[in-house]
Motif scaffolding. Structure first.
Motif, PDB file in Angstrom:
ATOM      1  N   PRO A  69       0.815  -1.227   0.000  1.00  0.00           N
ATOM      2  CA  PRO A  69       0.000   0.000   0.000  1.00  0.00           C
ATOM      3  C   PRO A  69       0.846   1.274   0.000  1.00  0.00           C
ATOM      4  CG  PRO A  69      -0.900  -1.580   1.559  1.00  0.00           C
ATOM      5  CD  PRO A  69       0.412  -2.135   1.101  1.00  0.00           C
ATOM      6  N   TYR A  70       1.962   1.267   0.701  1.00  0.00           N
ATOM      7  CA  TYR A  70       2.858   2.426   0.727  1.00  0.00           C
ATOM      8  C   TYR A  70       3.516   2.622  -0.644  1.00  0.00           C
ATOM      9  CZ  TYR A  70       2.320   2.066   5.791  1.00  0.00           C
ATOM     10  OH  TYR A  70       1.804   2.000   7.057  1.00  0.00           O
ATOM     11  N   LEU A  72       2.153   1.765  -3.544  1.00  0.00           N
ATOM     12  CA  LEU A  72       1.119   2.328  -4.413  1.00  0.00           C
ATOM     13  C   LEU A  72       0.909   3.815  -4.109  1.00  0.00           C
ATOM     14  CD1 LEU A  72      -1.474  -0.600  -4.265  1.00  0.00           C
ATOM     15  CD2 LEU A  72       0.052  -0.045  -6.167  1.00  0.00           C
ATOM     16  N   ALA A  73       0.929   4.152  -2.814  1.00  0.00           N
ATOM     17  CA  ALA A  73       0.757   5.555  -2.418  1.00  0.00           C
ATOM     18  C   ALA A  73       1.907   6.417  -2.904  1.00  0.00           C
ATOM     19  CB  ALA A  73       0.645   5.650  -0.894  1.00  0.00           C
ATOM     20  N   ILE A  94      -3.488  -7.850   2.244  1.00  0.00           N
ATOM     21  CA  ILE A  94      -3.333  -6.391   2.164  1.00  0.00           C
ATOM     22  C   ILE A  94      -4.466  -5.687   2.916  1.00  0.00           C
ATOM     23  CG2 ILE A  94      -3.308  -4.411   0.618  1.00  0.00           C
ATOM     24  CD1 ILE A  94      -0.693  -6.060   0.718  1.00  0.00           C
ATOM     25  N   GLU A  95      -5.680  -6.182   2.788  1.00  0.00           N
ATOM     26  CA  GLU A  95      -6.804  -5.577   3.521  1.00  0.00           C
ATOM     27  C   GLU A  95      -6.554  -5.620   5.022  1.00  0.00           C
ATOM     28  OE1 GLU A  95     -11.667  -5.987   4.106  1.00  0.00           O
ATOM     29  OE2 GLU A  95     -10.615  -7.326   2.715  1.00  0.00           O
ATOM     30  N   ILE A  98      -3.792  -3.112   6.028  1.00  0.00           N
ATOM     31  CA  ILE A  98      -4.263  -1.725   6.061  1.00  0.00           C
ATOM     32  C   ILE A  98      -5.076  -1.477   7.334  1.00  0.00           C
ATOM     33  CG2 ILE A  98      -5.703   0.002   4.920  1.00  0.00           C
ATOM     34  CD1 ILE A  98      -5.073  -1.405   2.273  1.00  0.00           C
ATOM     35  N   ILE A 108     -10.950   4.245   1.853  1.00  0.00           N
ATOM     36  CA  ILE A 108      -9.511   4.154   1.572  1.00  0.00           C
ATOM     37  C   ILE A 108      -9.122   2.699   1.296  1.00  0.00           C
ATOM     38  CG2 ILE A 108      -7.201   4.473   2.542  1.00  0.00           C
ATOM     39  CD1 ILE A 108      -8.337   6.848   4.130  1.00  0.00           C
ATOM     40  N   ILE A 109      -9.666   1.775   2.103  1.00  0.00           N
ATOM     41  CA  ILE A 109      -9.356   0.355   1.926  1.00  0.00           C
ATOM     42  C   ILE A 109      -9.808  -0.124   0.550  1.00  0.00           C
ATOM     43  CG2 ILE A 109      -9.861  -1.981   2.742  1.00  0.00           C
ATOM     44  CD1 ILE A 109     -10.119  -0.749   5.582  1.00  0.00           C
ATOM     45  N   CYS A 112      -7.650   1.214  -2.300  1.00  0.00           N
ATOM     46  CA  CYS A 112      -6.369   0.521  -2.384  1.00  0.00           C
ATOM     47  C   CYS A 112      -6.533  -0.867  -2.998  1.00  0.00           C
ATOM     48  CB  CYS A 112      -5.746   0.424  -0.986  1.00  0.00           C
ATOM     49  SG  CYS A 112      -4.108  -0.327  -0.977  1.00  0.00           S
ATOM     50  N   LEU A 115      -7.091  -0.679  -6.746  1.00  0.00           N
ATOM     51  CA  LEU A 115      -5.824  -0.395  -7.412  1.00  0.00           C
ATOM     52  C   LEU A 115      -4.947  -1.644  -7.442  1.00  0.00           C
ATOM     53  CD1 LEU A 115      -4.181   1.854  -8.721  1.00  0.00           C
ATOM     54  CD2 LEU A 115      -3.317   2.477  -6.453  1.00  0.00           C
ATOM     55  N   LEU A 116      -4.928  -2.369  -6.335  1.00  0.00           N
ATOM     56  CA  LEU A 116      -4.156  -3.612  -6.260  1.00  0.00           C
ATOM     57  C   LEU A 116      -4.643  -4.616  -7.304  1.00  0.00           C
ATOM     58  CD1 LEU A 116      -2.044  -5.321  -4.573  1.00  0.00           C
ATOM     59  CD2 LEU A 116      -4.005  -6.144  -3.266  1.00  0.00           C
TER      60      LEU A 116
END
Length: 461
Positions: A69-70, A72-73, A94-95, A98, A108-109, A112, A115-116
């Motif tokens: 996630p970081y 991707l951010a 990943i869920e 987060i 936000i979850i 992400c 996008l994943l």
């Protein structure tokens, strides 16, 4: 070509390695979370990702994928290559990462995870795929089964070189081991050595130790549990949600099945108290075609090694609290499997807080406990009736503490050696990562002893 390390160099967590293919192109192999002492590290992506064209995920343990996630951010826009099974597991991991470490905001979850999903490219084992490269360079990769957890892989990367030589288009093969599985474990076949490697980046979690054999390990598990439940106490088993939990369920089903109809084993409750582990167990069932022959034969005979009569799965937090209260007020033999594997969070902490001071309780460690984790402290101070702090409360360790090394999902020193000696064409350069200092040094010495001076052995830094 060069390799940079952004984690899992001075310890075993935060795996993230960058393969520089040329001046305009690099790929990442894993992007994991730091844990234990390593958790003090800044999780934001501090290294330059301007030339990173792809991420390759070897497997879905949090210390190999938790920083995605970081990433991707930070603006990463490339593909995320991984195996078919890992692609199915990745959103679940990943869920959870987060929710635990970043936010519980559903918007936000979901953003992400969407996008994943767009970035993830599932690939079959043993199938070459092209890596996106800038300039004239060409590179391809493929996954081979690593036997560590469901979907786990080591990755072979072939880079076309363009040096002025007698072989102007020769290929340099780099192999990243990811985490290699131990031999003779239930459910998954053992990893097979690659045909060749020019450069090898290899883990060293147990570079200075060897595990018990399968039969000895199972007998040790049987004796520990029988002794532990003789006083009708509970056995607490901190286990990672992916891999260790499923292997233990498999072994416990076998022990119950072979115990006889009048055995005390028939009355032992096995409690899986981890929604994550339950979800991953369903994934293991979904991908049964990846199981080894022994497990497939049991299914063919009508056995259910991951779903048996004595097994109870706890889902909600309300049920979790109810189970703790139930076990606190009744002397009943029970085996509880709960995450996290290193006791640094998750539901196992509530069990430890309640039962660690109980002399009829037992704690059974079946996997590596990282420096600075609650699990390592219990392992260290438990045998001398010491104490630990849980939720800022001092808890005296009256429970008996056991460790069975053979259940590690990692290859031991012998396995790490065989991975190299089994290659037809040995590497000329080995970089050792993902281990404590003693483990890395011991493995380096073994490689030097076996392979001689012609191979460059380097401890990653």
């Amino acid at each position: 070509m060069d390799i940079l390390h952004h984690g899992a160099v001075n310890g075993v967590t935060g795996s993230c390695h960058e393969l520089l293919i040329n001046e305009q192109t690099s790929v990442l192999i894993d992007c994991g979370l730091f844990q234990g002492e390593d958790s003090k590290e800044d999780l934001s992506i501090k290294f330059d990702i301007g030339h990173v064209t792809a991420l390759i995920v070897t497997h879905c343990h949090i210390d190999h994928v938790g920083r995605i996630p970081y990433l991707l951010a930070a603006g990463f826009k490339g593909p995320i290559f991984t195996s078919q099974a890992s692609a199915s597991l990745l959103p679940l991991v990943i869920e959870d990462a987060i929710k635990v470490g970043v936010t519980r905001d559903p918007k936000i979850i979901n953003a992400c995870l969407k996008l994943l999903k767009r970035r993830t490219v599932p690939v079959d084992f043993k199938t070459w795929f092209d890596l996106p490269c800038n300039g004239q360079q060409k590179a391809k990769a493929r996954f081979q089964r690593a036997g560590h957890i469901l979907g786990s892989a080591y990755v072979e990367i072939d880079i076309k070189t363009h040096k002025q030589s007698t072989k102007p288009n020769s290929t340099h093969r780099v192999v990243f081991s990811g985490d290699l599985g131990a031999p003779y474990t239930p459910l998954l076949p053992s990893p097979k050595a690659p045909y060749k490697a020019d450069t090898l980046v290899i883990e060293s979690t147990y570079g200075d130790k060897n595990h018990q054999g399968r039969k000895q390990r199972t007998q040790t598990l049987k004796k520990v549990i029988e002794r532990a439940v003789a006083d009708n106490g509970v056995v607490l088993v901190p286990a990672f949600s992916i891999g260790r939990t499923q292997e233990l369920l498999y072994e416990l089903e076998q022990l119950i099945h072979s115990s006889g109809s009048h055995s005390k084993w028939r009355d032992i409750h096995v409690i899986l108290d981890s929604p994550m582990a339950a979800n991953f167990t369903e994934q293991y069932k979904k991908f049964k075609y990846l199981w080894d022959n022994e497990a497939k034969q049991k299914v063919a005979k009508g056995r259910h090694p991951l779903d048996f009569k004595n097994l109870t799965t706890v889902d909600s937090h309300k049920e979790h609290i109810a189970i703790i209260n139930y076990l606190s007020t009744r002397q009943t033999p029970a085996i509880i499997l709960a995450a996290s594997g290193m006791c640094n969070g998750g539901r196992i902490v509530n069990y430890l807080e309640r039962f660690l001071g109980d002399a009829t309780a037992d704690v059974l460690f079946v996997g590596y406990q990282g420096r600075g984790t609650l699990g390592r402290d219990i392992q260290q101070y438990g045998p001398r009736n010491g104490y630990v702090f849980i939720n800022n409360t001092r808890v005296t360790i009256n429970a008996k503490v056991h460790t069975i090394s053979g259940y590690s999902a990692h290859a031991d020193q012998n396995g790490l050696i065989k991975f190299v000696t089994g290659m037809r064409k040995k590497p000329s350069h080995i970089k050792i990562v993902h281990g404590d200092d003693d483990a890395k040094a011991a493995l380096a010495n073994k490689y030097k002893e076996i392979l001689g001076e012609n191979v460059k052995i380097e401890i990653g830094s």
